[in-house]
Design an enzyme around this catalytic site. Structure first.
Site, PDB file in Angstrom:
ATOM      1  N   HIS D  95       0.872  -1.181   0.000  1.00 35.13           N
ATOM      2  CA  HIS D  95       0.000   0.000   0.000  1.00 35.13           C
ATOM      3  C   HIS D  95       0.906   1.229   0.000  1.00 35.13           C
ATOM      4  O   HIS D  95       1.685   1.431   0.931  1.00 35.13           O
ATOM      5  CB  HIS D  95      -0.894  -0.016   1.238  1.00 35.13           C
ATOM      6  CG  HIS D  95      -1.677   1.244   1.433  1.00 35.13           C
ATOM      7  ND1 HIS D  95      -2.269   1.918   0.383  1.00 35.13           N
ATOM      8  CD2 HIS D  95      -1.979   1.957   2.544  1.00 35.13           C
ATOM      9  CE1 HIS D  95      -2.885   2.994   0.855  1.00 35.13           C
ATOM     10  NE2 HIS D  95      -2.713   3.045   2.143  1.00 35.13           N
ATOM     11  N   HIS D  97       1.454   5.590  -0.904  1.00 32.20           N
ATOM     12  CA  HIS D  97       0.804   6.902  -1.026  1.00 32.20           C
ATOM     13  C   HIS D  97       1.520   7.679  -2.132  1.00 32.20           C
ATOM     14  O   HIS D  97       1.755   8.873  -1.985  1.00 32.20           O
ATOM     15  CB  HIS D  97       0.885   7.677   0.290  1.00 32.20           C
ATOM     16  CG  HIS D  97      -0.008   7.169   1.370  1.00 32.20           C
ATOM     17  ND1 HIS D  97      -1.008   7.924   1.922  1.00 32.20           N
ATOM     18  CD2 HIS D  97      -0.067   5.978   1.992  1.00 32.20           C
ATOM     19  CE1 HIS D  97      -1.630   7.224   2.867  1.00 32.20           C
ATOM     20  NE2 HIS D  97      -1.075   6.044   2.933  1.00 32.20           N
ATOM     21  N   ASP D 120       2.602  -4.404 -20.322  1.00 29.06           N
ATOM     22  CA  ASP D 120       3.646  -5.321 -19.860  1.00 29.06           C
ATOM     23  C   ASP D 120       3.343  -5.847 -18.457  1.00 29.06           C
ATOM     24  O   ASP D 120       3.825  -6.914 -18.063  1.00 29.06           O
ATOM     25  CB  ASP D 120       5.014  -4.611 -19.821  1.00 29.06           C
ATOM     26  CG  ASP D 120       5.632  -4.456 -21.208  1.00 29.06           C
ATOM     27  OD1 ASP D 120       5.254  -5.211 -22.124  1.00 29.06           O
ATOM     28  OD2 ASP D 120       6.507  -3.593 -21.365  1.00 29.06           O
ATOM     29  N   HIS D 171      -8.727   7.429  -1.396  1.00 30.82           N
ATOM     30  CA  HIS D 171      -7.719   6.895  -0.495  1.00 30.82           C
ATOM     31  C   HIS D 171      -6.374   6.719  -1.225  1.00 30.82           C
ATOM     32  O   HIS D 171      -5.537   7.607  -1.179  1.00 30.82           O
ATOM     33  CB  HIS D 171      -8.256   5.578   0.079  1.00 30.82           C
ATOM     34  CG  HIS D 171      -7.428   4.984   1.167  1.00 30.82           C
ATOM     35  ND1 HIS D 171      -7.950   4.209   2.169  1.00 30.82           N
ATOM     36  CD2 HIS D 171      -6.101   5.011   1.405  1.00 30.82           C
ATOM     37  CE1 HIS D 171      -6.989   3.822   2.984  1.00 30.82           C
ATOM     38  NE2 HIS D 171      -5.866   4.295   2.540  1.00 30.82           N
ATOM     39  N   TYR D 229       9.685 -13.270 -22.913  1.00 35.90           N
ATOM     40  CA  TYR D 229      10.522 -12.203 -22.389  1.00 35.90           C
ATOM     41  C   TYR D 229      11.401 -12.769 -21.285  1.00 35.90           C
ATOM     42  O   TYR D 229      10.975 -13.592 -20.499  1.00 35.90           O
ATOM     43  CB  TYR D 229       9.634 -11.091 -21.831  1.00 35.90           C
ATOM     44  CG  TYR D 229      10.383  -9.915 -21.267  1.00 35.90           C
ATOM     45  CD1 TYR D 229      10.701  -8.818 -22.055  1.00 35.90           C
ATOM     46  CD2 TYR D 229      10.790  -9.915 -19.938  1.00 35.90           C
ATOM     47  CE1 TYR D 229      11.388  -7.733 -21.532  1.00 35.90           C
ATOM     48  CE2 TYR D 229      11.485  -8.834 -19.403  1.00 35.90           C
ATOM     49  CZ  TYR D 229      11.788  -7.751 -20.204  1.00 35.90           C
ATOM     50  OH  TYR D 229      12.468  -6.684 -19.677  1.00 35.90           O
TER      51      TYR D 229
END
Lengths: 232, 232, 232, 232
Positions: D95, D97, D120, D171, D229
């Site tokens: 998470h 910011h 990608d 958020h 790849y």
């Protein structure tokens, strides 16, 4: 140039892509060509920049695309680089995912020549290719990407020598130059120019282009027979 | 000031351009003047910043533009610097290619005085020159660039002392000051002000200018007889 | 807290302003208060950040503004800081010239609470003061700046405790907190929030504000009696 | 994997969040899961990044959310992470910011797939959740945040495997992946893509999306049975 020297140069050029903030993760790649030997050297596919060494750079035959030494697979974009070397007179190619140049490619807007900083390097707008067709993507995709770039310059306008960079639609920038380091330098300047042109669009959407004489003044101050920039 | 000291100062000023993120590659240049001796010292043309040393700074006669020592050619913008020293009372000049100030020059929009950060350094908008004519570009281009800057300030408005910077149309920023380091400081602040003014335009295109009394309060807090900023 | 400890803290807080990219040159300043002793300690005026030491921080009497020790003059914004300490319950104040928060002050648009990152620190929009009048600028300018900030919070809305920052119109941000380091932290977060709010305006000018219950949830997760963020 | 190894990995992943510029202060968090052992390891709540060590990472039972060792409280977002592990097949959650991805969440606009850099990593737009209701915020807020994320992917469109990231309305971004480091890599790429998409919106609001065949070409070049790849 020896293969060892070319590997060394190409390794440095790839690291310069990273140091210039033009790539993150394993994105992007740079290559160099020994045209006499018919050998291109390129970054291995999907190897983090921290792990790159000259010995890990992959030599590939210009004519056939065959890997000439080592166990590593070359960049997945190898076939694109090869087509550019076949069509243009360059000795180095760089593919970046730099932020604003890539956004221009995604937005399908050229990086416009709006000033002398641009004209010092590129004699006109940096163009956008047409999008590839379904057949081109599902077929030999990476090679077709190269062919579409070549087609863009074959359409007229400045040559690939005068404007050594392009934006592949919905994809990103490719740049080229006399060798791998010059190709990366062009990719780095291109990002700077893309940022400036975005700011120009925000400041004054209808700002006039510089006069042709000013563009040519700066371009030829640095390029060609009458250049007078730098030391002799 | 000895020539050695001036070379040292000008070398440091050029490196400060690089450290401030105002130039990349071999772009940009800073110079300093010993007005008594009639000698300007400037960056050599096209030499990478990493290779700059005081000994490589090029001394040039203020009156004639003749190189006074050494084998290196001076910056291709030398004649522009000379015209600024001839017309203005400054002791240093800096030419940057910083991103947003250059974009303002390309968009031909002034960097507007929209707050006290600006007024701490510049007593009004930083203006844009008129574009050079074909004759001016094809003739003595770099000297004419200097003359057009001088013309911009001769038109009235704040003086070149009060607003020690300009945007050359379709080209980029020039700044000046008491010496080479102050010129670079002005170029650095100018880029910051250009970024702020771009953000102001995006946030509120019609935001009011600060009152004249606020601009003068901040300008004269730092400049002139009644300045009270800093240590005595 | 001893005066030595307060000088040490205020020096570190000023350096944190620089390290956070919130100031350049000699711009900006941070101070801290020993409310019991009635002593504020603040950065000296116009001294470059590289030259700051605890011993150079200037102690000033909260009640009178008189310098209590040393030869250095305090920040030219001293009187603004003093008014904030007199009106608010804070122990530290910071004044930055950070790019986008300053642009918001220049554009006279509040930094809007548009998400939980904002609500973690500020319980509502960060407001803009009214512009100072000619009389306020030409009189006791720095003190009047402080008084206009106090007036902004006296007008109702969230308190200066709940929203510990403000934008002074055409000038820039001031932030405060429990001590000098917390004030700088608020200034740093404020710049981040200003950048986010600018991006929100560009992405979706009419994006809805977060619900009041979400703002309060995040604000009170970190502040007050029922806070449950962090270690006990 | 031993608990010590998982703590080590999760600590490194949290530091990578900081080094990638995706968080400041004590914002953000990363976790990793040992699904066999039923143990999630996560950053402690409100501890500065400089103070993180493997021993300070907090192990929590996947089934019950109970802290399994130590005195530190886990991240306040623990319950969100747990719901993602319960619903998705991932081994790491992050998470952030980060500036522009958070702005997209605040503006409630998806990060659109506008090119191959996006494809990608993500097979389609990165969606925005619906806002949480007052009851969801005032009840078990962090758990409900996880449930709303799960609901967003249950609504159809690409799966949470194909698009391992989301924007929680008002958020910010959550990302996940095979382990904690891959989750952080996805959070880092997401910020880059958010910046590119913002630039695309500014350059050409009506720019066409890339063709589905191009998106799938790039996505499957790197993912699934036929990926070619990287090194084998």
């Amino acid at each position: 140039m020896s293969l060892a020297a070319l590997r060394e140069l190409v390794c440095r050029a790839n690291l310069a892509l990273l140091e210039g903030g033009l790539v993150t993760g394993t994105f992007g790649n740079a290559s160099g060509l020994d045209r006499e030997a018919g050998v291109m050297v390129i970054k291995p596919s999907g190897v983090p920049y921290a792990d790159l060494t000259p010995a890990r750079m992959v030599p590939v035959a210009l004519a056939t695309g065959k890997v000439l030494a080592g166990d590593l697979r070359p960049s997945s974009d190898t076939a694109t680089h090869l087509e550019l070397y076949r069509a243009f007179g360059c000795g180095g190619v760089a593919h970046a995912h730099s932020e604003v140049a890539t956004a221009c490619a995604q937005a399908r807007v050229p990086i416009r020549c709006r000033g002398t900083t641009h004209a010092d390097y590129f004699r006109g707008d940096v163009p956008v290719t047409r999008p590839l067709t379904a057949a081109e993507v599902e077929g030999d995709y990476e090679r077709n990407t190269g062919l579409v770039i070549v087609e863009t310059f074959a359409a007229g306008g400045p040559s690939a020598d005068e404007v050594p960079a392009v934006l592949v639609a919905s994809h990103g920038p490719f740049a080229w130059g006399a060798d791998a380091m010059r190709a990366v330098e062009h990719a780095r300047v291109l990002e700077q120019l893309a940022r400036m042109d975005l700011a120009v669009r925000l400041l004054a959407p209808d700002a006039p282009a510089p006069a042709a004489w000013l563009v040519d003044k700066h371009y030829f101050r640095k390029h060609g027979r009458d250049a007078y920039y730098g030391q002799r």
